[in-house]
Enzyme design. Structure first.
Site, PDB file in Angstrom:
ATOM      1  N   ASP A   1      -2.477   1.619  -4.842  1.00  0.00           N
ATOM      2  CA  ASP A   1      -3.749   1.911  -4.176  1.00  0.00           C
ATOM      3  C   ASP A   1      -4.807   0.935  -4.658  1.00  0.00           C
ATOM      4  O   ASP A   1      -4.618   0.214  -5.642  1.00  0.00           O
ATOM      5  CB  ASP A   1      -4.180   3.358  -4.424  1.00  0.00           C
TER       6      ASP A   1
ATOM      7  N   HIS B   1       0.817  -1.219   0.000  1.00  0.00           N
ATOM      8  CA  HIS B   1       0.000   0.000   0.000  1.00  0.00           C
ATOM      9  C   HIS B   1       0.852   1.271   0.000  1.00  0.00           C
ATOM     10  O   HIS B   1       0.316   2.378  -0.118  1.00  0.00           O
ATOM     11  CB  HIS B   1      -0.937  -0.009   1.219  1.00  0.00           C
TER      12      HIS B   1
END
Length: 498
Positions: free
Chosen positions: A472, A468
């Site tokens: 995304d 992350h």
């Protein structure tokens, strides 16, 4: 300068290099009464820069002492010398390896470049070859031992011309050096590393133990007998030690025995080795990275028909068509549209490298642990070429014969947990990659058509684990949608063929 070399289990100059300053070849004298060879030279010598400070000062050294044991002494006196064969650096960042097996034994004649042993690093298994031609004098480790880079694997008797000769330069504090040498045991005894470890465990100086083996070799029984005589252990303890697994390759130890239902059930502790040790390191690092997972179901009806078509037209009995090569190829096609998924992240510089090659790693469960070889440049390969390369890597993995280049350089990983069972898994990243995909088993389930009718469908669940810090949710969702479309409509592969 007069030099004598004393071979023992721990050699005084082990690992040191010598630099030459005005070196002239050493003259060899023989001293049959002392069973040492004497090297004479009028020049001095010094330690190479970079050698850790031993706390010994050197100045105008007149002598250094070296020796060997048993047959090695006789060989030295007959015009041969003894050399160390250390574990060399097997790859970048490799500090230690597990010794898997020996191809030679003590007394064997070895040719130059002949394989002498096989070791396992956290990347691959590697055969170590000899740089010398000669005879094996002493083997220092047994299969299962962990050997650090630079430690001596074995000693070899070689021709005098092959023996690295000490060179000359200036040293300081002769008295300190000679005093230090005199405090060391230069006699030594013949014994294996496990026997020495057993003696160390009981605080026994192994040089004081009388050896009952060949050429005075100290055996395990000799150490236990000595410990009994000195009152270090009791009879029950010695019996227990004699029956223990001191020398097993797995280094197993047993404790916490509990009696239940008339039997004894014991815990077993196993030391992790090879790929399993590497997994400890890599997964510990991966657990520190912020992950998120994206799950999707994919209809594989068309892919199943394509696989069956390949198999019906297969004329090569060595090739077996499966779903995986087509999944790998379609994955590469989707990566071409979303290159960020095929990248590596460097935390120190906060840089993301978009990889040009699609080196897709395939997680494989082997008897030696989890390993992830990768298929190089998938974007340039056909489905048939991927099938053959996958088969080659799988065979090497099962035989523990993967090379470092087979394992390094991966850009994204595919874990086919469905081949064993389970609908899906939640994978951890194979750093420094930023994405990993776990695919579950393909199973027939009822599905509703647009008109409300029910039909059977071959459904596969995929779970994409992503870093992350780089990816995304929207990017991963779009990437997965593209991959899903290619799997459910494999004819679209024709549009992307070059």
């Amino acid at each position: 300068m007069i030099c004598r070399r004393v071979w023992s289990k721990r050699v005084w100059v082990s690992g040191h290099r010598w630099l030459c300053s005005g070196f002239s070849p050493a003259t060899v004298h023989e001293d049959h009464t002392s069973q040492f060879r004497v090297f004479s030279s009028s020049t001095s010598f010094r330690f190479a820069d970079g050698i850790p400070n031993s706390g010994i000062s050197h100045n105008n050294v007149k002598r250094c002492w070296f020796s060997s044991q048993g047959q090695a002494v006789n060989d030295v006196n007959s015009g041969n010398g003894v050399v160390d064969v250390p574990l060399a650096q097997t790859g970048e960042g490799i500090a230690e390896c597990e010794l898997l097996k020996w191809f030679v034994k003590e007394g064997d004649q070895v040719e130059a470049f002949q394989p002498i042993c096989e070791v396992q690093s956290d990347k691959a298994s590697i055969e170590i070859t000899s740089r010398y031609q000669g005879r094996v004098a002493q083997i220092n480790y047994i299969p299962g031992d962990i050997v650090k880079v630079g430690e001596i694997l074995l000693k070899m008797v070689v021709e005098e011309s092959e023996v690295p000769k000490p060179t000359c330069g200036s040293l300081e504090n002769t008295e300190s050096l000679e005093s230090d040498l005199n405090t060391q045991n230069i006699g030594g005894v013949l014994s294996t590393p496990p026997v020495r470890n057993l003696a160390k465990k009981y605080g026994i100086d192994i040089n004081e133990v009388h050896g009952s083996g060949d050429d005075g070799r100290v055996l395990k029984e000799d150490v236990l007998k000595y410990a009994l005589q000195k009152g270090i252990i009791e009879v029950a303890s010695a019996s227990s030690s004699s029956n223990s697994d001191e020398f097993s390759g797995l280094e197993e130890s047993y404790s916490h025995a509990s009696a239940k239902a008339g039997g004894i059930y014991e815990d077993k502790t196993i030391t992790l080795r090879g790929f399993q040790r590497a997994m400890v390191k890599s997964m510990t690092m991966a657990a520190k990275v912020p992950h998120f997972h994206f799950v999707e179901e994919i209809n594989c009806n068309a892919l199943a028909e394509l696989k069956d078509s390949f198999q019906r037209r297969n004329s090569d009995s060595t090739v077996k068509h499966t779903f995986l090569p087509s999944l790998i190829k379609t994955l590469s096609m989707a990566i071409s549209k979303y290159p960020l998924v095929n990248s590596c992240f460097t935390e120190e510089s906060l840089e993301v490298v978009l990889k040009g090659s699609h080196n897709i790693g395939i997680a494989m469960a082997t008897p030696y642990g989890l390993v992830v070889p990768n298929i190089k440049n998938v974007q340039s390969l056909s489905i048939m070429e991927i099938t053959k390369e996958l088969s080659r890597l799988l065979q090497l993995a099962l035989e523990n014969k993967l090379r470092p280049e087979d394992i390094s350089g991966g850009t994204i990983t595919l874990s086919n947990v469905g081949a064993i069972g389970g609908k899906y898994g939640s994978p951890l990243l194979n750093l420094p990659e930023v994405a990993i995909i776990a695919i579950g088993r393909i199973q027939k389930v009822p599905q509703f058509a647009d008109d409300g009718s029910i039909y059977p469908a071959s459904i596969m669940t995929v779970n994409i684990g992503a870093d992350h810090r780089v990816l995304d949710g929207a990017t991963v969702a779009r990437f997965c949608k593209e991959w899903k479309e290619l799997i459910e409509n494999p004819e679209l592969l024709m549009l992307h063929m070059t």
